[in-house]
Motif scaffolding. Sequence first.
Motif, PDB file in Angstrom:
ATOM      1  N   PHE A   1       0.813  -1.221   0.000  1.00  0.00           N
ATOM      2  CA  PHE A   1       0.000   0.000   0.000  1.00  0.00           C
ATOM      3  C   PHE A   1       0.848   1.274   0.000  1.00  0.00           C
ATOM      4  O   PHE A   1       0.315   2.375   0.010  1.00  0.00           O
ATOM      5  N   ASN A   2       2.164   1.081  -0.021  1.00  0.00           N
ATOM      6  CA  ASN A   2       3.043   2.235  -0.154  1.00  0.00           C
ATOM      7  C   ASN A   2       3.377   2.540  -1.604  1.00  0.00           C
ATOM      8  O   ASN A   2       4.221   3.389  -1.886  1.00  0.00           O
ATOM      9  N   TYR A   3       2.724   1.811  -2.502  1.00  0.00           N
ATOM     10  CA  TYR A   3       2.899   2.107  -3.924  1.00  0.00           C
ATOM     11  C   TYR A   3       1.701   2.913  -4.406  1.00  0.00           C
ATOM     12  O   TYR A   3       0.584   2.726  -3.921  1.00  0.00           O
ATOM     13  N   PRO A   4       1.943   3.811  -5.352  1.00  0.00           N
ATOM     14  CA  PRO A   4       0.836   4.660  -5.826  1.00  0.00           C
ATOM     15  C   PRO A   4      -0.087   3.937  -6.810  1.00  0.00           C
ATOM     16  O   PRO A   4       0.323   2.947  -7.422  1.00  0.00           O
ATOM     17  N   THR A   5      -1.317   4.415  -6.924  1.00  0.00           N
ATOM     18  CA  THR A   5      -2.215   3.926  -7.978  1.00  0.00           C
ATOM     19  C   THR A   5      -2.282   5.016  -9.040  1.00  0.00           C
ATOM     20  O   THR A   5      -2.807   6.100  -8.796  1.00  0.00           O
ATOM     21  N   LEU A   6      -1.739   4.723 -10.217  1.00  0.00           N
ATOM     22  CA  LEU A   6      -1.494   5.797 -11.189  1.00  0.00           C
ATOM     23  C   LEU A   6      -2.462   5.841 -12.363  1.00  0.00           C
ATOM     24  O   LEU A   6      -2.512   6.840 -13.059  1.00  0.00           O
ATOM     25  N   ASN A   7      -3.157   4.761 -12.604  1.00  0.00           N
ATOM     26  CA  ASN A   7      -4.189   4.860 -13.645  1.00  0.00           C
ATOM     27  C   ASN A   7      -5.381   3.997 -13.241  1.00  0.00           C
ATOM     28  O   ASN A   7      -5.298   3.218 -12.283  1.00  0.00           O
ATOM     29  N   TRP A   8      -6.480   4.131 -13.979  1.00  0.00           N
ATOM     30  CA  TRP A   8      -7.710   3.448 -13.564  1.00  0.00           C
ATOM     31  C   TRP A   8      -7.532   1.929 -13.521  1.00  0.00           C
ATOM     32  O   TRP A   8      -8.110   1.239 -12.665  1.00  0.00           O
TER      33      TRP A   8
ATOM     34  N   GLY B   1      10.112   2.514   5.494  1.00  0.00           N
ATOM     35  CA  GLY B   1       9.400   3.796   5.398  1.00  0.00           C
ATOM     36  C   GLY B   1       9.811   4.606   4.186  1.00  0.00           C
ATOM     37  O   GLY B   1       9.386   5.743   4.020  1.00  0.00           O
ATOM     38  N   ASN B   2      10.652   4.013   3.328  1.00  0.00           N
ATOM     39  CA  ASN B   2      11.175   4.788   2.202  1.00  0.00           C
ATOM     40  C   ASN B   2      10.503   4.478   0.870  1.00  0.00           C
ATOM     41  O   ASN B   2      11.060   4.754  -0.191  1.00  0.00           O
ATOM     42  N   GLY B   3       9.328   3.872   0.921  1.00  0.00           N
ATOM     43  CA  GLY B   3       8.585   3.611  -0.320  1.00  0.00           C
ATOM     44  C   GLY B   3       8.018   4.898  -0.882  1.00  0.00           C
ATOM     45  O   GLY B   3       8.065   5.942  -0.222  1.00  0.00           O
ATOM     46  N   PRO B   4       7.469   4.826  -2.096  1.00  0.00           N
ATOM     47  CA  PRO B   4       6.985   6.059  -2.729  1.00  0.00           C
ATOM     48  C   PRO B   4       5.861   6.767  -1.963  1.00  0.00           C
ATOM     49  O   PRO B   4       5.757   7.985  -2.024  1.00  0.00           O
ATOM     50  N   CYS B   5       5.045   6.030  -1.233  1.00  0.00           N
ATOM     51  CA  CYS B   5       3.903   6.691  -0.568  1.00  0.00           C
ATOM     52  C   CYS B   5       3.843   6.497   0.947  1.00  0.00           C
ATOM     53  O   CYS B   5       2.831   6.857   1.554  1.00  0.00           O
ATOM     54  N   ASN B   6       4.884   5.930   1.566  1.00  0.00           N
ATOM     55  CA  ASN B   6       4.790   5.682   3.020  1.00  0.00           C
ATOM     56  C   ASN B   6       4.367   6.933   3.786  1.00  0.00           C
ATOM     57  O   ASN B   6       3.472   6.898   4.624  1.00  0.00           O
ATOM     58  N   ARG B   7       5.055   8.028   3.496  1.00  0.00           N
ATOM     59  CA  ARG B   7       4.793   9.242   4.272  1.00  0.00           C
ATOM     60  C   ARG B   7       3.367   9.734   4.063  1.00  0.00           C
ATOM     61  O   ARG B   7       2.687  10.108   5.019  1.00  0.00           O
ATOM     62  N   GLU B   8       2.924   9.719   2.810  1.00  0.00           N
ATOM     63  CA  GLU B   8       1.565  10.210   2.512  1.00  0.00           C
ATOM     64  C   GLU B   8       0.510   9.335   3.169  1.00  0.00           C
ATOM     65  O   GLU B   8      -0.485   9.836   3.694  1.00  0.00           O
ATOM     66  N   ARG B   9       0.703   8.022   3.112  1.00  0.00           N
ATOM     67  CA  ARG B   9      -0.316   7.123   3.675  1.00  0.00           C
ATOM     68  C   ARG B   9      -0.463   7.366   5.177  1.00  0.00           C
ATOM     69  O   ARG B   9      -1.574   7.489   5.693  1.00  0.00           O
ATOM     70  N   ILE B  10       0.659   7.401   5.874  1.00  0.00           N
ATOM     71  CA  ILE B  10       0.593   7.590   7.326  1.00  0.00           C
ATOM     72  C   ILE B  10       0.047   8.975   7.659  1.00  0.00           C
ATOM     73  O   ILE B  10      -0.762   9.139   8.565  1.00  0.00           O
TER      74      ILE B  10
END
Lengths: 254, 328
Positions: B127-134, B290-299
């Motif tokens: 869940f630390n990876y982004p969802t970039l298209n539909w 904690g260094n994945g693309p979205c860790n900080r945003e998710r938390i």
Amino acid sequence: MTQTQALQEYLLRLADSDMILGQRLCELCGKAPALEEEMALMNTALDLIGQARNWYEYAAELIDDGRDPDKLVFRRDAHDYRNLLLTEQPNEDFAVTMGRQFFFDVWHYFTLNSLTRSSDERIAGIASKALKEATYHLRRSSEWIKRLGDGTEESHRRMQDAVDILWRFTGELITPDDTDHAMAEAGISPDPEPLAQDWRGMVNEVLTQATLAPGAEDAWMYMGGKHGEHTEHLGFILAEMQFLQRAYPDATTW
Amino acid sequence: MYAQLVETGAKHVQSKDEMSPEEREFQEKIDAETKIEPKNWMPEGYRKTLIRQISQHAHSEVVGMLPEGNWLTRAPTLKRKLQLAAKIQDEAGHGLYLYSAMETLGADRDEEIEKLHQGKAKYSSIFNYPTLNWADMGAVGWLVDGAAIINQVVLQRTSYGPYSRAMVRICKEESFHQRQGYQILLDMMREGTDEQKAMVQDAINRLWWPTLMMFGPTDDESPNSQQSMAWKIKRKSNDELRQMFIDQTVPQLELLGCTAPDPELKWNEETGHYDFGEIDWQEFYEVLKGNGPCNRERIKTRKDAIDGGAWVREAAAAYAQKQRAQAA
């Protein structure tokens, strides 16, 4: 305006108001103040968008120009949207979110209640199913208005602010125009006067219990939504909601 | 799903001779496949390990709402929007259900959530990876829920009763989500435009490896697995589960007419399994740290929701107290 045109207008108002409020609630996904509320907000969004789909299906049949419900939702611009201005107002904080929900739910509840007796059987059928959901929505939002209004000092202040912010959009809910009158006269929609009384009565009762003050009865009201004259917010809502269908107009399936 | 590298606190698995009489009796129950229930005696390590695993699982359900919520407001049709909202609602329900199972072990939901917000508790790396298209909404359902199911089907037999029963219920809903996700991709591949097909392949390219990482490190790098297996909290090793997933998924991938971003992926006649390439474990550990693309945003999103909603919960508590005082 013929009666069929008035009916189309009326159905789009019901559909668009459900749709836009549902879309606003979708924006809150993952952001509710508690996990239980996460479920309740998502549940309300599901109910409203599901109801919108039923109204759109009927509207699309009457309009009969080849557009299906998805085309009506994802390919109309703001000036063709007929939702109540209240429903497009931003979520702000939880007090505004619940205040918006409460004012809408009271209107929705009494409207659907009366639509179950509509002379149009299709409308009566959709309304009967929707009324069960709206009854629950109203119970929930009324409870929240009381909790926030009569909770802590901070929640009272925020809830009163929310009432004050939203009040100017509530007149549209209970002020009939030509379409409303035409529908009422045909026995299709509620009589405007009792609807307004019921709305005021319940809103005042709950706000009083919540130790909150309603806005002035003669407050200036903004009422363009039902005619396609919206606040600045709707354009952005549609830009987001319609993005895929607009960016990939050739796609026929998703 | 959703639980990786769960610390057990055990340096090695105790032999029966090293155990106290209570521990021995407990282990015998486990060995006999008797479910452990909340009021039964259990070793402290077992209790703590379960709290960690179930809370990780619950956190994953809740954080997992966010990458999907990212597309909820942009879902392309009424049907897809309703499906996605229902799926997200199910996930919130799974979170609640799992936190309740965790509370039967004496843990406190708010405390565990606070640990998540402080970065002290883990949730699934995916869940630390982004969802970039539909198409990600299809791929998440198919691959991520698919990987979760592989894990959770096995966990239906886990030794702790409340967790096992939660899994039975959750598995049913997850299977539904997985089929729905696959259908999104299938529809786009069969009836979509070239641009839509490219979205599907792009989603698979990005999510393929992170999905394989969901099963956790290889068995020889998984120091806590043995104790968890002895306690039957875990029932199959990470590598076994990963292989099961790949064997099940590749034919579905072929049916879509898509490819995996792994040149080494091929059927091995001898083993009766698919061979696959090396996972980038450095990336896996970085994401966990904690260094994945979205860790900080998710938390941050979760923390803002709960911290920012404190006044709402306080108001509800104050109101309830007033009501009680009035009734008294």
